[in-house]
Design an enzyme around this catalytic site. Sequence first.
Site, PDB file in Angstrom:
ATOM      1  N   HIS A  36       1.001  -1.164  -0.287  1.00 22.71           N
ATOM      2  CA  HIS A  36       0.299   0.158   0.010  1.00 22.71           C
ATOM      3  C   HIS A  36       1.167   1.317   0.186  1.00 22.71           C
ATOM      4  O   HIS A  36       2.238   1.568  -0.172  1.00 22.71           O
ATOM      5  CB  HIS A  36      -1.317  -0.266   1.326  1.00 22.71           C
ATOM      6  CG  HIS A  36      -0.444  -0.680   2.635  1.00 22.71           C
ATOM      7  ND1 HIS A  36       0.740   0.352   2.963  1.00 22.71           N
ATOM      8  CD2 HIS A  36      -0.401  -1.165   3.895  1.00 22.71           C
ATOM      9  CE1 HIS A  36       0.982  -0.166   3.827  1.00 22.71           C
ATOM     10  NE2 HIS A  36       0.399  -1.471   3.858  1.00 22.71           N
ATOM     11  N   HIS A  39       4.254   0.849   2.185  1.00 19.68           N
ATOM     12  CA  HIS A  39       4.759   0.564   0.965  1.00 19.68           C
ATOM     13  C   HIS A  39       5.692   1.072   0.064  1.00 19.68           C
ATOM     14  O   HIS A  39       6.982   0.901   0.070  1.00 19.68           O
ATOM     15  CB  HIS A  39       4.757  -1.231   0.339  1.00 19.68           C
ATOM     16  CG  HIS A  39       4.783  -1.641   2.179  1.00 19.68           C
ATOM     17  ND1 HIS A  39       3.126  -1.906   1.920  1.00 19.68           N
ATOM     18  CD2 HIS A  39       5.084  -2.605   2.427  1.00 19.68           C
ATOM     19  CE1 HIS A  39       2.523  -3.208   3.106  1.00 19.68           C
ATOM     20  NE2 HIS A  39       4.158  -3.142   3.768  1.00 19.68           N
ATOM     21  N   GLN A  63       6.466 -16.102  12.144  1.00 21.90           N
ATOM     22  CA  GLN A  63       6.210 -14.634  13.190  1.00 21.90           C
ATOM     23  C   GLN A  63       4.809 -15.096  13.469  1.00 21.90           C
ATOM     24  O   GLN A  63       4.834 -13.981  14.150  1.00 21.90           O
ATOM     25  CB  GLN A  63       6.258 -13.944  12.451  1.00 21.90           C
ATOM     26  CG  GLN A  63       5.489 -12.744  11.408  1.00 21.90           C
ATOM     27  CD  GLN A  63       6.666 -11.604  10.663  1.00 21.90           C
ATOM     28  OE1 GLN A  63       7.742 -11.700  10.377  1.00 21.90           O
ATOM     29  NE2 GLN A  63       6.111 -10.529  10.841  1.00 21.90           N
ATOM     30  N   GLY A 156       9.000   0.412   7.785  1.00 26.06           N
ATOM     31  CA  GLY A 156       8.168   1.758   8.576  1.00 26.06           C
ATOM     32  C   GLY A 156       8.219   2.582  10.733  1.00 26.06           C
ATOM     33  O   GLY A 156       8.968   1.067  11.144  1.00 26.06           O
ATOM     34  N   LYS A 158       6.228   2.645  11.606  1.00 23.24           N
ATOM     35  CA  LYS A 158       4.874   2.095  12.443  1.00 23.24           C
ATOM     36  C   LYS A 158       4.721   1.335  13.605  1.00 23.24           C
ATOM     37  O   LYS A 158       4.524   0.994  14.568  1.00 23.24           O
ATOM     38  CB  LYS A 158       3.316   1.621  11.945  1.00 23.24           C
ATOM     39  CG  LYS A 158       1.925   2.120  12.610  1.00 23.24           C
ATOM     40  CD  LYS A 158       1.059   1.393  11.076  1.00 23.24           C
ATOM     41  CE  LYS A 158       1.063   0.241  10.899  1.00 23.24           C
ATOM     42  NZ  LYS A 158       0.723  -1.066  11.547  1.00 23.24           N
ATOM     43  N   ASP A 159       5.550   0.225  13.200  1.00 23.01           N
ATOM     44  CA  ASP A 159       5.872  -0.970  13.906  1.00 23.01           C
ATOM     45  C   ASP A 159       6.719  -0.386  14.359  1.00 23.01           C
ATOM     46  O   ASP A 159       8.174  -1.114  14.638  1.00 23.01           O
ATOM     47  CB  ASP A 159       5.874  -2.224  13.094  1.00 23.01           C
ATOM     48  CG  ASP A 159       5.223  -2.673  12.258  1.00 23.01           C
ATOM     49  OD1 ASP A 159       3.908  -3.000  12.334  1.00 23.01           O
ATOM     50  OD2 ASP A 159       4.992  -2.467  11.149  1.00 23.01           O
ATOM     51  N   VAL A 185       2.853   6.880   7.398  1.00 22.80           N
ATOM     52  CA  VAL A 185       1.993   7.634   6.536  1.00 22.80           C
ATOM     53  C   VAL A 185       0.313   6.982   6.851  1.00 22.80           C
ATOM     54  O   VAL A 185       0.193   5.646   7.422  1.00 22.80           O
ATOM     55  CB  VAL A 185       2.442   6.473   4.920  1.00 22.80           C
ATOM     56  CG1 VAL A 185       1.255   7.172   4.038  1.00 22.80           C
ATOM     57  CG2 VAL A 185       3.654   7.256   4.117  1.00 22.80           C
ATOM     58  N   SER A 194      -2.133   0.099   7.302  1.00 18.89           N
ATOM     59  CA  SER A 194      -1.447  -1.253   7.153  1.00 18.89           C
ATOM     60  C   SER A 194      -2.194  -2.346   6.459  1.00 18.89           C
ATOM     61  O   SER A 194      -3.491  -1.564   5.838  1.00 18.89           O
ATOM     62  CB  SER A 194      -2.166  -1.194   8.385  1.00 18.89           C
ATOM     63  OG  SER A 194      -2.005  -2.478   8.807  1.00 18.89           O
TER      64      SER A 194
HETATM   65  O1  PAF Z   1       6.852  -5.549   9.222  1.00 18.41           O
HETATM   66  C1  PAF Z   1       6.861  -6.413   8.188  1.00 18.41           C
HETATM   67  O2  PAF Z   1       5.770  -6.324   7.548  1.00 18.41           O
HETATM   68  C2  PAF Z   1       6.987  -7.802   8.779  1.00 18.41           C
HETATM   69  O3  PAF Z   1       7.065  -7.988  10.634  1.00 18.41           O
HETATM   70  C3  PAF Z   1       8.719  -8.532   7.864  1.00 18.41           C
HETATM   71  C4  PAF Z   1       9.271  -6.647   8.637  1.00 18.41           C
HETATM   72  C5  PAF Z   1       8.293  -8.002   6.205  1.00 18.41           C
HETATM   73  C6  PAF Z   1       9.592  -9.524   8.976  1.00 18.41           C
HETATM   74  O4  PAF Z   1       8.292 -10.474   8.364  1.00 18.41           O
END
Ligand code: PAF
Length: 288
Positions: A36, A39, A63, A156, A158-159, A185, A194
């Site tokens: 989006h 990114h 994850q 980003g 945001k995270d 953003v 997101s």
């Molecule tokens: O932020 C994300 O989209 C994911 O955690 C990442 C950094 C691509 C790892 O899978």
Amino acid sequence: METVLYHTISEVKEKVREWKRAGLTIGLVPTMGALHIGHASLMKAAREKCDRVVASVFVNPIQFGPNEDFDKYPRTLEADVKLAGECGVDVVFAPSPKEMYGEGIKLSNDLLTYVCPPFDYVDKLCGKSRPGHFDGVCTVVNKLFNIASPDFAFFGEKDAQQLIIIKKMVKDLNMNLEIVPCPIVREEDGLAVSSRNTYLSAEARKKAPTVYKALCEVRNLISKGVDNREILLDSALNVLDKDIELEYLEFVNISDLSISSKVTLKNLIVIAVKLDGVRLIDNIFPKG
Ligand code: PAF
């Protein structure tokens, strides 16, 4: 230059060797796809700073917790490659889980070498409700760094917890690259962009901007000198839509992710909520 789509590690490594031989700098934008405008801002920043850009698109199974959204996570590779091309990305790397983790491997740390960030960084905020999440993130990011050998990697803001943990990993493990943080953003109504926003129903989508409004309210009070956590928490709850469940609102030191008992203008204000079954996170600096 045309954007090329690779699915294998060896194709990326070969291209990277060619670029390195030519003395070119490489930027990496790790993503899970469903790209989006957030990114796009990372990919454009990479395009500006580096000679060559790789964007990875990989929904990383390790994850996600057992009851999380791995299966339903949006997968839109064709559109992702198109957007990456518009942002000047040279290579989109979209491996399968098998390509990344091998045949039949059970994705537990009995069988896979994991990179685990320090406990103090993961036993709070998002790490508290997502045990093992940041082990999975650091492991895949480490693998992506080894595959693409970037000089710069773009993440980003945001995270925020993810960004701080990745910086810590790079420092602790003496990795030979620079992490470039990129600003959040937002949609016009303030909602942080997101991939998970697409899960929101139309009705929930209208309520979601109150998350950013709550952060702004807290920031406003802090700038007026309010430093009492309970007062700040109450003010956020007053602004959040009543259908939004607050998971946490915290005030953290960005150097080491420690949580401040006394709120100051230097703390990052971080929030996580659940709305309509969708988990949303956001953050803001007091003087933003
Ligand atoms: O932020 C994300 O989209 C994911 O955690 C990442 C950094 C691509 C790892 O899978």
